[in-house]
Design a protein around this motif. Structure first.
Motif, PDB file in Angstrom:
ATOM      1  N   CYS A 256      -2.133  -0.008  11.636  1.00 17.85           N
ATOM      2  CA  CYS A 256      -1.742  -0.759  10.440  1.00 17.85           C
ATOM      3  C   CYS A 256      -1.913  -2.264  10.694  1.00 17.85           C
ATOM      4  O   CYS A 256      -1.400  -2.781  11.708  1.00 17.85           O
TER       5      CYS A 256
ATOM      6  N   TYR B 147       4.470   6.230   3.334  1.00 19.81           N
ATOM      7  CA  TYR B 147       4.378   7.680   3.109  1.00 19.81           C
ATOM      8  C   TYR B 147       4.440   8.443   4.420  1.00 19.81           C
ATOM      9  O   TYR B 147       5.247   9.365   4.586  1.00 19.81           O
TER      10      TYR B 147
ATOM     11  N   GLU C 230      -2.961  -0.342   0.055  1.00 18.35           N
ATOM     12  CA  GLU C 230      -3.051   1.018   0.587  1.00 18.35           C
ATOM     13  C   GLU C 230      -2.504   1.124   2.003  1.00 18.35           C
ATOM     14  O   GLU C 230      -2.001   2.182   2.401  1.00 18.35           O
ATOM     15  N   HIS C 231      -2.536   0.043   2.779  1.00 20.35           N
ATOM     16  CA  HIS C 231      -2.014   0.090   4.155  1.00 20.35           C
ATOM     17  C   HIS C 231      -0.493   0.231   4.145  1.00 20.35           C
ATOM     18  O   HIS C 231       0.065   1.064   4.867  1.00 20.35           O
TER      19      HIS C 231
ATOM     20  N   MET D  40      -1.825  10.104  -2.545  1.00 19.43           N
ATOM     21  CA  MET D  40      -0.415  10.023  -2.158  1.00 19.43           C
ATOM     22  C   MET D  40       0.470  10.353  -3.361  1.00 19.43           C
ATOM     23  O   MET D  40       0.057  10.175  -4.512  1.00 19.43           O
TER      24      MET D  40
ATOM     25  N   PRO E 206      -6.092   6.563  -1.399  1.00 23.93           N
ATOM     26  CA  PRO E 206      -4.681   6.286  -1.741  1.00 23.93           C
ATOM     27  C   PRO E 206      -4.200   7.022  -2.987  1.00 23.93           C
ATOM     28  O   PRO E 206      -2.999   7.257  -3.136  1.00 23.93           O
TER      29      PRO E 206
ATOM     30  N   ALA F 289       0.460   3.729   2.670  1.00 25.96           N
ATOM     31  CA  ALA F 289       0.199   4.822   3.614  1.00 25.96           C
ATOM     32  C   ALA F 289       1.230   4.833   4.730  1.00 25.96           C
ATOM     33  O   ALA F 289       1.712   5.896   5.139  1.00 25.96           O
TER      34      ALA F 289
ATOM     35  N   TYR G 250      -3.272   8.470   8.392  1.00 21.68           N
ATOM     36  CA  TYR G 250      -3.357   7.077   7.945  1.00 21.68           C
ATOM     37  C   TYR G 250      -4.764   6.750   7.448  1.00 21.68           C
ATOM     38  O   TYR G 250      -4.931   6.149   6.376  1.00 21.68           O
TER      39      TYR G 250
ATOM     40  N   PHE H 159      -5.356   8.521   4.002  1.00 21.14           N
ATOM     41  CA  PHE H 159      -4.645   8.027   2.819  1.00 21.14           C
ATOM     42  C   PHE H 159      -4.968   6.566   2.501  1.00 21.14           C
ATOM     43  O   PHE H 159      -4.823   6.147   1.349  1.00 21.14           O
ATOM     44  N   THR H 160      -5.409   5.796   3.486  1.00 23.70           N
ATOM     45  CA  THR H 160      -5.886   4.453   3.144  1.00 23.70           C
ATOM     46  C   THR H 160      -7.248   4.535   2.462  1.00 23.70           C
ATOM     47  O   THR H 160      -7.581   3.671   1.634  1.00 23.70           O
TER      48      THR H 160
END
Length: 337
Positions: free
Chosen positions: A126, A312, A305-306, A292, A289, A309, A282, A285-286
């Motif tokens: 991240c 989540y 998105e970071h 999610m 997005p 994610a 990660y 989903f980044t």
């Protein structure tokens, strides 16, 4: 007077002059009408106990990933043990037990699946970095209740944020003595329950524990906790501290646990896989997005998105993270039925 006002008056009479009184709170992010029964700190404790993140702690790793047995600690049982030790300290020091309990119960709400392996994994990928104390504050401020947060008092949020400082400095420590009590309770709890779990798992034998630790702190979990709690009570006054001689051995205990357990391949052999799962989630989903859940779409709209994610994935339990990973990356069998 209301019951709450009577309680506040009683606390002002019996608690230490250094204790945090609810009537002196710095308040909440959003003003709310006072409860006629509970003080603001008791109300915060109840909000934490009833939130989704607290329930998920029962399926999050403490040290051992998916252990075979019913008696190994989870993040939830760790939280309860921290609370018990913190309550003992707060009672002895005449500090506010309701504030202490709220901080103790909320301190790990933002912890990742797979314990510190998950935390390391998210911190590596991240761009904002990741730490579970900061994430615990995000949980109570911005994630719970569909993004509205729990609207906790400043003192509870400060104690949660500062429960795990690595360098005890004026800036990194909790502003209240109750928050500083939780800092000591957290370390006392996890070192003692982790050594017990390690011995149960066969990762560590009693004869491997250094004699200095056994002689100074005690041979059993109960003896060690009693010694350490008494050392904090004895050394505390204007501040919360630990008796210097006991603190030296406590530091040796901490170093021994890192070398013998926390870095032991037998205990940590699966952590590489856990980190790979977290980082794969990660990356997915980044990149996607929109997949999610709806509650994280709001975070996506407010941030990016970071952040969404991380929020989540860090909220997942171990088994949910594995299930999502399998659904995304493991081929499923095909059937004509």
């Amino acid at each position: 007077m209301t019951i709450r006002e009577q309680t506040e008056q009683l606390q002002a009479q019996i608690l230490s002059p250094r204790a945090s009184l609810p009537q002196n709170t710095r308040g909440r992010q959003r003003p709310v009408e006072e409860c006629p029964i509970r003080t603001c700190y008791a109300r915060d404790r109840d909000r934490i106990i009833h939130c989704n993140a607290f329930r998920r702690l029962m399926h999050k790793t403490q040290v051992f990933l998916s252990p075979e047995g019913d008696h190994y600690r989870t993040r939830l049982t760790h939280t309860l043990e921290v609370n018990q030790i913190a309550q003992t300290l707060a009672t002895a020091l005449r500090l506010n037990q309701e504030l202490t309990e709220a901080i103790a119960l909320g301190h790990d709400l933002g912890h990742t699946p797979f314990g510190h392996a998950g935390e390391r994994a998210l911190n590596q990928v991240c761009p904002y970095g990741f730490s579970h104390p900061a994430q615990s504050v995000r949980v109570v401020e911005e994630i719970e209740k569909g993004g509205r947060g729990l609207n906790l008092t400043y003192e509870v949020r400060d104690g949660i944020a500062c429960h795990s400082y690595s360098n005890p400095s004026p800036d990194g420590r909790a502003k209240t003595l109750e928050g500083r009590v939780v800092y000591f309770a957290d370390k006392i709890a996890y070192l003692n329950h982790d050594i017990e779990d390690a011995m149960r798992a066969g990762v560590l034998a009693d004869e491997e524990i250094p004699w200095t630790i056994k002689y100074t702190l005690g041979r059993t979990k109960g003896q060690r906790i009693t010694t350490l709690v008494e050392a904090v009570i004895r050394a505390s006054g204007e501040d919360v501290a630990m008796d210097p001689e006991i603190a030296k051995v406590f530091a040796q205990f901490n170093q021994f646990m890192y070398e013998a357990v926390y870095c032991n391949p037998k205990a940590k052999g699966e952590e590489g896989k856990a980190e790979a799962v977290v980082q794969a989630l990660y990356r997915h989903f980044t990149a996607h997005p929109q997949e999610m859940p709806e509650e994280y779409q709001g975070i996506l709209a407010r941030s990016d998105e970071h952040r969404a994610a991380c929020d989540y994935i860090s909220g997942m339990s171990d088994r949910y993270a594995v299930a999502v990973y399998e659904n995304l990356f493991v081929p499923k069998g095909w059937s004509v039925l």
